[in-house]
Design a protein around this motif. Structure first.
Motif, PDB file in Angstrom:
ATOM      1  N   SER A 112       1.928 -14.323  17.818  1.00 34.33           N
ATOM      2  CA  SER A 112       2.800 -14.119  16.651  1.00 34.33           C
ATOM      3  C   SER A 112       1.948 -13.553  15.511  1.00 34.33           C
ATOM      4  N   PRO A 113       1.272 -12.420  15.795  1.00 33.03           N
ATOM      5  CA  PRO A 113       0.331 -11.875  14.789  1.00 33.03           C
ATOM      6  C   PRO A 113       0.997 -11.025  13.721  1.00 33.03           C
ATOM      7  N   GLY A 114       2.321 -10.814  13.834  1.00 29.35           N
ATOM      8  CA  GLY A 114       3.032 -10.093  12.781  1.00 29.35           C
ATOM      9  C   GLY A 114       2.808  -8.592  12.799  1.00 29.35           C
ATOM     10  N   ALA A 115       2.995  -8.011  11.632  1.00 30.13           N
ATOM     11  CA  ALA A 115       2.861  -6.561  11.481  1.00 30.13           C
ATOM     12  C   ALA A 115       2.053  -6.286  10.226  1.00 30.13           C
ATOM     13  N   SER A 116       1.270  -5.218  10.263  1.00 32.07           N
ATOM     14  CA  SER A 116       0.431  -4.939   9.086  1.00 32.07           C
ATOM     15  C   SER A 116       1.011  -3.769   8.290  1.00 32.07           C
ATOM     16  N   PRO A 117       0.770  -3.781   6.985  1.00 32.84           N
ATOM     17  CA  PRO A 117       1.311  -2.696   6.147  1.00 32.84           C
ATOM     18  C   PRO A 117       0.748  -1.341   6.580  1.00 32.84           C
ATOM     19  N   VAL A 118       1.599  -0.357   6.618  1.00 35.32           N
ATOM     20  CA  VAL A 118       1.157   1.001   6.963  1.00 35.32           C
ATOM     21  C   VAL A 118       0.335   1.541   5.792  1.00 35.32           C
ATOM     22  N   LYS A 119      -0.840   2.078   6.130  1.00 29.42           N
ATOM     23  CA  LYS A 119      -1.717   2.662   5.104  1.00 29.42           C
ATOM     24  C   LYS A 119      -2.108   4.057   5.579  1.00 29.42           C
ATOM     25  N   PRO A 120      -1.397   5.065   5.150  1.00 32.37           N
ATOM     26  CA  PRO A 120      -1.672   6.406   5.679  1.00 32.37           C
ATOM     27  C   PRO A 120      -3.019   6.933   5.184  1.00 32.37           C
ATOM     28  N   PRO A 121      -3.614   7.858   5.938  1.00 31.70           N
ATOM     29  CA  PRO A 121      -4.953   8.359   5.549  1.00 31.70           C
ATOM     30  C   PRO A 121      -4.880   9.356   4.389  1.00 31.70           C
ATOM     31  N   ILE A 122      -4.461   8.858   3.248  1.00 27.47           N
ATOM     32  CA  ILE A 122      -4.339   9.709   2.050  1.00 27.47           C
ATOM     33  C   ILE A 122      -5.670   9.643   1.302  1.00 27.47           C
ATOM     34  N   PRO A 123      -6.180  10.748   0.790  1.00 32.25           N
ATOM     35  CA  PRO A 123      -7.432  10.676   0.027  1.00 32.25           C
ATOM     36  C   PRO A 123      -7.315   9.659  -1.115  1.00 32.25           C
ATOM     37  N   GLY A 124      -8.310   8.791  -1.223  1.00 28.65           N
ATOM     38  CA  GLY A 124      -8.367   7.828  -2.321  1.00 28.65           C
ATOM     39  C   GLY A 124      -7.551   6.565  -2.100  1.00 28.65           C
ATOM     40  N   ILE A 125      -6.957   6.424  -0.905  1.00 31.15           N
ATOM     41  CA  ILE A 125      -6.041   5.302  -0.667  1.00 31.15           C
ATOM     42  C   ILE A 125      -6.767   3.948  -0.729  1.00 31.15           C
ATOM     43  N   ASN A 126      -8.100   3.970  -0.537  1.00 29.82           N
ATOM     44  CA  ASN A 126      -8.841   2.698  -0.543  1.00 29.82           C
ATOM     45  C   ASN A 126      -9.301   2.284  -1.941  1.00 29.82           C
ATOM     46  N   SER A 127      -8.767   2.931  -2.956  1.00 30.72           N
ATOM     47  CA  SER A 127      -9.125   2.564  -4.332  1.00 30.72           C
ATOM     48  C   SER A 127      -8.838   1.075  -4.581  1.00 30.72           C
ATOM     49  N   HIS A 128      -9.612   0.493  -5.506  1.00 32.42           N
ATOM     50  CA  HIS A 128      -9.415  -0.925  -5.859  1.00 32.42           C
ATOM     51  C   HIS A 128      -8.092  -1.173  -6.569  1.00 32.42           C
ATOM     52  N   TYR A 129      -7.463  -0.097  -6.996  1.00 28.45           N
ATOM     53  CA  TYR A 129      -6.208  -0.264  -7.731  1.00 28.45           C
ATOM     54  C   TYR A 129      -4.989   0.037  -6.854  1.00 28.45           C
ATOM     55  N   VAL A 130      -5.226   0.207  -5.549  1.00 23.52           N
ATOM     56  CA  VAL A 130      -4.112   0.440  -4.611  1.00 23.52           C
ATOM     57  C   VAL A 130      -3.963  -0.810  -3.746  1.00 23.52           C
ATOM     58  N   PHE A 131      -2.770  -1.390  -3.738  1.00 22.40           N
ATOM     59  CA  PHE A 131      -2.560  -2.668  -3.061  1.00 22.40           C
ATOM     60  C   PHE A 131      -1.422  -2.597  -2.050  1.00 22.40           C
TER      61      PHE A 131
END
Ligand code: FAD
Length: 569
Positions: A112-131
């Motif tokens: 029952s591990p659920g589902a993870s949020p989709v995070k597309p490979p957009i430039p800058g998506i790993n910024s600290h201000y993106v949640f």
């Protein structure tokens, strides 16, 4: 003694663990959860961010200790399963805090591990201000960013349940919000004209709604905070709270202080896939009706599995808490030797947006069209309770049904009051395989503060049954827009209403109460598309016209639906 190991300790996993113990005092039950929390209320996360649920602890429904005390379940948080060996019937577990690895055997394993949020490979998506928002730590991070950076503007990407709830939460905190949605509507489970009610509400509340717009790139801005000593005013530091610049798919640029990504979830199937457990056509784990995977000792439930759609029996991915809970219970039964069956998923859901609610069950029109299934649809806009009692508001209800036998295919409702009740009634009716004919007969609670002697659901059943019985033919707003030369549009509203609400293009106006005297003004060689404000007077007019030898169809849902269909956002 059966040894049950459960991967994931929230909706599906926790329900299964509790049920398993209720069925067996002797089973050994271990829950392995990689995060810090089990059995938390993920559905409540946006409401703690908004401050409506004040206490963070209210979201923690159980702790490992409470689970042990009440259920004698061995709950191990910060324990991540990193491999499954289905031949040896053991899992490899990594203690997240120490990195230590150990093996745990099982008789029955539940995923029952659920589902993870989709995070597309957009430039800058790993910024600290993106949640993203999936669990308590995600929520804590958003809250601390709000506290530290005091953004005055936030951007939510994706207009599904979580996206809309986050828009409302941020708005509630006084933050200006932009909502980006790649498709032409928010809230994919309902059809676009129903979603238009949400679009209207978002715009009314000052949300910067951008449909047909995606996020293309994120850039962190270089911030030069004002020196508190120099200015002497700490607040000056937060003037520059637009920490990001977003490039949108339209080429526009947008400065914002925080981004919440809510563009959907994907089932966490990696472990299952690596273990050679069969996946289905939609990318979830394939299970039978007992929630058993391709391995007879491994079961799976919740957001990670595909289940059969209630109407079509086609595989569907429906990440909702109700199905996860029910499946967890069924899987526990079956792991302990009972035979319980999960009976398909309707996808019944509801979402609050400010003072409005929108809910649905079953299939929507988009899906029926895509699958080329025969359907008819009607709309009613009926008061949530007796209109003379204070606080009544229209419930806009769309009912989709099989034009041959009246099978309920789906329903959608929106409004300020009474939406949940109508969708729940219709979800039950659909599950009980009632037809639209039976909806007329439902005897529902009535007193003026609660309903009407003819409830919204009865009303919808009557309108649909009239069509099936041939008492009335309906037309749809899309047809009115075509302006065919062998048809005329007859508007039977009173002139002041036309002024107040608007008009249909090229319509003749004869108010209903004058129609009987003015029938000679209408042609018998053309089809008359009759329209009023919500469809009720149009029905009366249609019945009159048909009995006088005219060919007439009534615009279902009237001008109100026409506006929903034709308004562009
Ligand atoms: P989850 O509840 O997500 O639990 C999975 C758990 O498994 C996670 O804690 C994860 O850490 C753990 N895990 C994953 N992999 C491993 C591993 N390898 N080892 C150990 N542990 C692992 N649904 C509704 O019906 N109504 C709502 O209003 C609603 N609101 C929501 C709001 C938010 C913000 C979110 C995020 C979800 C919402 N949902 C709602 C969806 C609902 O919460 C999910 O459908 C439900 O929780 C799914 O249950 P699950 O057991 O499949 O997965």
């Amino acid at each position: 003694m059966t040894k049950i190991v459960i991967i994931g300790g929230v909706a599906g996993g926790a329900s299964a663990a509790a049920r398993a113990r209720r069925l067996s005092e002797t089973a050994e039950i271990i829950v392995l959860e990689r995060g810090e929390f089990v059995s938390f209320a993920n559905c409540g996360l946006p409401y703690h961010i908004s401050g409506e649920i004040e206490a963070r602890d209210a979201l923690l429904l159980q702790t490992p200790e409470s689970f042990r005390h009440r259920f004698n379940v061995d709950v191990r948080v910060f324990n991540e399963v990193i491999a499954i060996d289905k031949h040896r019937k053991e899992v490899t577990v990594r203690r997240v805090l120490t990195g230590e690895i150990y093996l745990e055997s099982y008789d029955k394993l539940l995923l029952s591990p659920g589902a993870s949020p989709v995070k597309p490979p957009i430039p800058g998506i790993n910024s600290h201000y993106v949640f993203s928002l999936r669990n308590i730590p995600d929520m804590d991070q958003i809250l601390s960013s709000l506290l530290l950076n005091q953004p005055q503007h936030a951007t939510v990407v994706g207009g599904g349940f979580i996206g809309l709830e986050m828009v409302e939460a941020l708005h509630h905190l006084g933050i200006k919000v932009t909502l980006l949605e790649l498709s032409d509507q928010v809230m994919a489970p309902v059809d676009r004209e129903m979603a238009n009610m949400l679009h209207q509400k978002l715009v009314e509340k000052g949300v910067d709604l951008r449909l047909n717009t995606g996020l293309a790139a994120v850039t962190e801005l270089e911030i030069q905070p004002a020196e508190p000593e120099a200015t002497g005013e700490y607040d000056k530091q937060i003037e520059h709270t637009n920490t990001l610049e977003l490039m949108l798919s339209t080429g526009e640029m947008l400065k914002t202080g925080l981004v919440v990504l809510a563009i959907g979830v994907k089932p966490e199937t990696m472990l299952a896939n690596q273990a050679g457990i069969e996946l289905g056509a939609r990318g979830g784990i394939k299970v039978d009706a007992r929630m058993c995977t391709s391995d007879p000792d491994i079961f799976a439930v919740g957001d990670v599995v595909e289940t059969e759609d209630f109407v079509t029996a086609l595989p569907s991915l429906v990440p909702l808490a109700g199905p996860a809970n029910r499946q967890g219970r069924i899987a526990a039964d079956n792991m302990l030797g009972r035979r319980e069956i999960y009976r398909r998923t309707q996808g019944t859901s509801i979402c609050k947006l400010f003072d409005m609610a929108i809910g649905s069950t079953g299939l929507n029109e988009k899906t029926l069209k895509r699958l080329k299934l025969p359907y008819e649809k009607i709309y009613v806009h009926t008061a949530s309770h007796a209109s003379y009692y204070p606080g009544a508001h229209p419930v806009t209800l769309k009912l989709l049904f099989n034009p041959t036998d009246g099978e309920i295919l789906g329903a959608q409702a929106a409004g300020l009051d009474g939406v949940d009740k109508r969708i729940d009634v219709l979800a039950v009716a659909q599950r009980a395989r009632m037809s639209v004919y039976t909806l007329q007969d439902l005897e529902l609670t009535y007193a003026p503060p609660f309903g009407s002697a003819r409830d919204v659901v009865n009303q919808a059943g009557m309108v649909a049954s009239n069509i099936l019985k041939g008492d009335e033919a309906v037309c749809h707003s899309e047809e009115l827009l075509l302006g065919a030369s062998d048809q005329i549009v007859l508007d039977v509203r009173n002139p002041p209403e036309l002024e107040a609400s608007g008009t249909f293009p090229n319509a003749i106006n004869i108010p209903l109460d004058q129609l009987r005297q003015r029938l000679h003004e209408l042609p018998k060689d053309k089809e008359i598309l009759v329209a009023c404000q919500v469809g009720l007077r149009g029905h009366v007019a249609c019945r009159m016209l048909i009995q006088h030898g005219f060919k007439a169809r009534n615009l279902t849902g009237g001008f109100k639906t026409y506006q929903m269909v034709t308004t562009k956002f």
